[in-house]
Design a protein around this motif. Structure first.
Motif, PDB file in Angstrom:
ATOM      1  N   GLY A   1      -8.964  -1.430  -6.493  1.00  0.00           N
ATOM      2  CA  GLY A   1      -8.836  -2.500  -7.400  1.00  0.00           C
ATOM      3  C   GLY A   1      -7.468  -3.371  -7.388  1.00  0.00           C
ATOM      4  O   GLY A   1      -6.605  -3.197  -6.402  1.00  0.00           O
ATOM      5  N   GLU A   2      -7.026  -3.905  -8.370  1.00  0.00           N
ATOM      6  CA  GLU A   2      -5.886  -4.949  -8.434  1.00  0.00           C
ATOM      7  C   GLU A   2      -4.474  -3.986  -8.024  1.00  0.00           C
ATOM      8  O   GLU A   2      -3.864  -4.612  -7.110  1.00  0.00           O
ATOM      9  N   ALA A   3      -4.516  -3.090  -8.532  1.00  0.00           N
ATOM     10  CA  ALA A   3      -3.062  -2.182  -8.058  1.00  0.00           C
ATOM     11  C   ALA A   3      -3.360  -1.720  -6.515  1.00  0.00           C
ATOM     12  O   ALA A   3      -2.159  -1.761  -5.870  1.00  0.00           O
ATOM     13  N   ASP A   4      -4.367  -1.532  -6.011  1.00  0.00           N
ATOM     14  CA  ASP A   4      -4.469  -1.241  -4.452  1.00  0.00           C
ATOM     15  C   ASP A   4      -4.167  -2.435  -3.536  1.00  0.00           C
ATOM     16  O   ASP A   4      -3.416  -2.274  -2.537  1.00  0.00           O
ATOM     17  N   ILE A   5      -4.662  -3.469  -4.004  1.00  0.00           N
ATOM     18  CA  ILE A   5      -4.661  -4.850  -3.382  1.00  0.00           C
ATOM     19  C   ILE A   5      -2.776  -5.195  -3.491  1.00  0.00           C
ATOM     20  O   ILE A   5      -2.419  -5.379  -2.357  1.00  0.00           O
ATOM     21  N   ALA A   6      -2.359  -4.954  -4.681  1.00  0.00           N
ATOM     22  CA  ALA A   6      -0.840  -5.144  -4.792  1.00  0.00           C
ATOM     23  C   ALA A   6      -0.088  -4.183  -3.811  1.00  0.00           C
ATOM     24  O   ALA A   6       1.018  -4.633  -3.267  1.00  0.00           O
ATOM     25  N   ARG A   7      -0.405  -3.040  -3.943  1.00  0.00           N
ATOM     26  CA  ARG A   7       0.007  -1.801  -3.149  1.00  0.00           C
ATOM     27  C   ARG A   7      -0.069  -2.301  -1.285  1.00  0.00           C
ATOM     28  O   ARG A   7       1.022  -2.568  -0.758  1.00  0.00           O
ATOM     29  N   LEU A   8      -1.050  -2.817  -1.170  1.00  0.00           N
ATOM     30  CA  LEU A   8      -1.403  -3.114   0.280  1.00  0.00           C
ATOM     31  C   LEU A   8      -0.582  -4.169   0.487  1.00  0.00           C
ATOM     32  O   LEU A   8      -0.162  -4.414   1.798  1.00  0.00           O
ATOM     33  N   MET A   9      -0.282  -5.300  -0.142  1.00  0.00           N
ATOM     34  CA  MET A   9       0.442  -6.568  -0.041  1.00  0.00           C
ATOM     35  C   MET A   9       1.918  -6.248   0.305  1.00  0.00           C
ATOM     36  O   MET A   9       2.605  -6.999   0.748  1.00  0.00           O
ATOM     37  N   THR A  10       2.311  -5.308  -0.210  1.00  0.00           N
ATOM     38  CA  THR A  10       3.738  -4.890  -0.082  1.00  0.00           C
ATOM     39  C   THR A  10       4.018  -3.732   1.227  1.00  0.00           C
ATOM     40  O   THR A  10       5.176  -3.252   1.509  1.00  0.00           O
ATOM     41  N   ASP A  11       2.882  -3.407   1.737  1.00  0.00           N
ATOM     42  CA  ASP A  11       2.883  -2.415   2.797  1.00  0.00           C
ATOM     43  C   ASP A  11       3.460  -3.229   4.121  1.00  0.00           C
ATOM     44  O   ASP A  11       2.554  -3.963   4.836  1.00  0.00           O
ATOM     45  N   THR A  12       4.508  -3.071   4.495  1.00  0.00           N
ATOM     46  CA  THR A  12       4.941  -3.847   5.801  1.00  0.00           C
ATOM     47  C   THR A  12       4.278  -3.164   7.263  1.00  0.00           C
ATOM     48  O   THR A  12       4.315  -3.743   8.281  1.00  0.00           O
ATOM     49  N   GLY A  13       3.651  -1.916   6.944  1.00  0.00           N
ATOM     50  CA  GLY A  13       3.202  -1.207   8.274  1.00  0.00           C
ATOM     51  C   GLY A  13       1.566  -1.888   8.662  1.00  0.00           C
ATOM     52  O   GLY A  13       1.323  -1.578   9.711  1.00  0.00           O
ATOM     53  N   ILE A  14       1.143  -2.695   7.841  1.00  0.00           N
ATOM     54  CA  ILE A  14      -0.197  -3.407   7.984  1.00  0.00           C
ATOM     55  C   ILE A  14      -0.009  -4.905   8.074  1.00  0.00           C
ATOM     56  O   ILE A  14       1.000  -5.445   7.796  1.00  0.00           O
ATOM     57  N   VAL A  15      -1.135  -5.591   8.219  1.00  0.00           N
ATOM     58  CA  VAL A  15      -1.094  -7.192   8.190  1.00  0.00           C
ATOM     59  C   VAL A  15      -1.391  -7.372   6.615  1.00  0.00           C
ATOM     60  O   VAL A  15      -2.403  -6.910   6.249  1.00  0.00           O
ATOM     61  N   ARG A  16      -0.500  -8.426   6.226  1.00  0.00           N
ATOM     62  CA  ARG A  16      -0.533  -8.288   4.694  1.00  0.00           C
ATOM     63  C   ARG A  16      -1.363  -9.789   4.472  1.00  0.00           C
ATOM     64  O   ARG A  16      -0.446 -10.679   4.199  1.00  0.00           O
ATOM     65  N   ASN A  17      -2.562  -9.778   4.494  1.00  0.00           N
ATOM     66  CA  ASN A  17      -3.257 -11.024   4.479  1.00  0.00           C
ATOM     67  C   ASN A  17      -4.329 -10.809   3.230  1.00  0.00           C
ATOM     68  O   ASN A  17      -5.275 -10.068   3.342  1.00  0.00           O
ATOM     69  N   LYS A  18      -4.254 -11.193   1.956  1.00  0.00           N
ATOM     70  CA  LYS A  18      -4.689 -10.864   0.797  1.00  0.00           C
ATOM     71  C   LYS A  18      -6.425 -11.168   1.105  1.00  0.00           C
ATOM     72  O   LYS A  18      -7.184 -10.483   0.597  1.00  0.00           O
ATOM     73  N   ALA A  19      -6.770 -12.396   2.010  1.00  0.00           N
ATOM     74  CA  ALA A  19      -8.020 -12.613   1.978  1.00  0.00           C
ATOM     75  C   ALA A  19      -8.853 -11.237   2.863  1.00  0.00           C
ATOM     76  O   ALA A  19      -9.817 -10.957   2.967  1.00  0.00           O
ATOM     77  N   LYS A  20      -7.980 -10.727   4.013  1.00  0.00           N
ATOM     78  CA  LYS A  20      -8.353  -9.917   4.676  1.00  0.00           C
ATOM     79  C   LYS A  20      -8.523  -8.579   4.231  1.00  0.00           C
ATOM     80  O   LYS A  20      -9.458  -7.539   4.275  1.00  0.00           O
ATOM     81  N   ILE A  21      -7.497  -8.199   3.122  1.00  0.00           N
ATOM     82  CA  ILE A  21      -7.602  -7.095   2.384  1.00  0.00           C
ATOM     83  C   ILE A  21      -8.820  -7.284   1.461  1.00  0.00           C
ATOM     84  O   ILE A  21      -9.580  -6.050   1.444  1.00  0.00           O
ATOM     85  N   HIS A  22      -9.232  -8.311   0.744  1.00  0.00           N
ATOM     86  CA  HIS A  22     -10.365  -8.278  -0.030  1.00  0.00           C
ATOM     87  C   HIS A  22     -11.600  -8.135   0.967  1.00  0.00           C
ATOM     88  O   HIS A  22     -12.684  -7.644   0.366  1.00  0.00           O
ATOM     89  N   ALA A  23     -11.582  -8.737   2.119  1.00  0.00           N
ATOM     90  CA  ALA A  23     -12.583  -8.665   3.063  1.00  0.00           C
ATOM     91  C   ALA A  23     -12.870  -7.025   3.323  1.00  0.00           C
ATOM     92  O   ALA A  23     -14.054  -6.702   3.254  1.00  0.00           O
ATOM     93  N   ALA A  24     -11.894  -6.398   3.581  1.00  0.00           N
ATOM     94  CA  ALA A  24     -12.075  -4.820   3.839  1.00  0.00           C
ATOM     95  C   ALA A  24     -12.503  -4.175   2.653  1.00  0.00           C
ATOM     96  O   ALA A  24     -13.663  -3.258   2.883  1.00  0.00           O
ATOM     97  N   ILE A  25     -12.383  -4.436   1.405  1.00  0.00           N
ATOM     98  CA  ILE A  25     -12.853  -3.821   0.300  1.00  0.00           C
ATOM     99  C   ILE A  25     -14.635  -4.463  -0.098  1.00  0.00           C
ATOM    100  O   ILE A  25     -15.244  -3.370  -0.052  1.00  0.00           O
ATOM    101  N   THR A  26     -14.612  -5.416   0.293  1.00  0.00           N
ATOM    102  CA  THR A  26     -15.973  -6.070   0.372  1.00  0.00           C
ATOM    103  C   THR A  26     -16.930  -5.385   1.266  1.00  0.00           C
ATOM    104  O   THR A  26     -17.976  -4.909   0.878  1.00  0.00           O
ATOM    105  N   ASN A  27     -16.310  -5.296   2.422  1.00  0.00           N
ATOM    106  CA  ASN A  27     -16.994  -4.834   3.808  1.00  0.00           C
ATOM    107  C   ASN A  27     -17.485  -3.338   3.314  1.00  0.00           C
ATOM    108  O   ASN A  27     -18.408  -2.593   3.743  1.00  0.00           O
TER     109      ASN A  27
END
Length: 167
Positions: free
Chosen positions: A52-78
């Motif tokens: 959910g939104e809390a996970d997306i917010a967590r991922l957007m602050t994770d410097t270990g990954i690529v922080r691209n909101k559209a791609k994060i949403h795509a991972a969830i959608t997929n």
């Protein structure tokens, strides 16, 4: 990979990482792969689909990954779409159903294609099934990565290494 669950997770990971790689170098994604696995709960489709939104917010602050909101949403959608595909035989059989009758036979790097009629068809079918960030070039890269096609140069010691295609 061992059991059926592991294969499902592995394929979800591959599709997700292909999407994250779009526009970036593979070296970047491979360097960050361990962090992606931790951040996305091993790419377990059930877990990622429940983000959910809390996970997306967590991922957007994770410097270990690529922080691209559209791609994060795509991972969830997929992940959600992967679960839905289980009613149709699963993601593995679905993707492999687009294996061409023959694989490319490039003699030079310039002859290595970046798309094919099959990658275009797979892209369209995945989009229809609810997937995102699965364009024909990205799906061609996926097809290369899992051995559906072999784009190693003719005469290369790597040609045929997937075991799917004989040099």
């Amino acid at each position: 990979m061992g059991n059926a669950r592991d294969r499902r997770v592995g394929n979800d990971e591959r599709i997700s990482l292909e999407a994250f790689q779009a526009g970036l170098s593979w070296a970047t994604i491979l360097r960050k792969r361990p962090a992606f696995r931790v951040a996305f709960d091993g790419f377990d489709p059930e877990r990622v689909a429940a983000y959910g939104e809390a996970d997306i917010a967590r991922l957007m602050t994770d410097t270990g990954i690529v922080r691209n909101k559209a791609k994060i949403h795509a991972a969830i959608t997929n992940a959600k779409a992967t679960i839905r595909l289980r009613d149709r035989g699963g993601i593995v059989d679905f993707v492999w159903s687009f294996q061409p009758a023959k694989t490319p036979a490039p003699r030079t790097f310039a002859e290595i294609p970046t798309t094919s009629p099959e990658s275009l068809a797979l892209s369209k079918a995945l989009r229809k099934a609810g997937f995102a960030f699965v364009g024909p070039t990205t799906m061609y890269a996926l097809m290369e990565a899992i051995g559906i096609i072999d784009t190693h140069l003719l005469g290369s010691h790597r040609r045929g290494s997937s075991g799917v295609w004989i040099a």
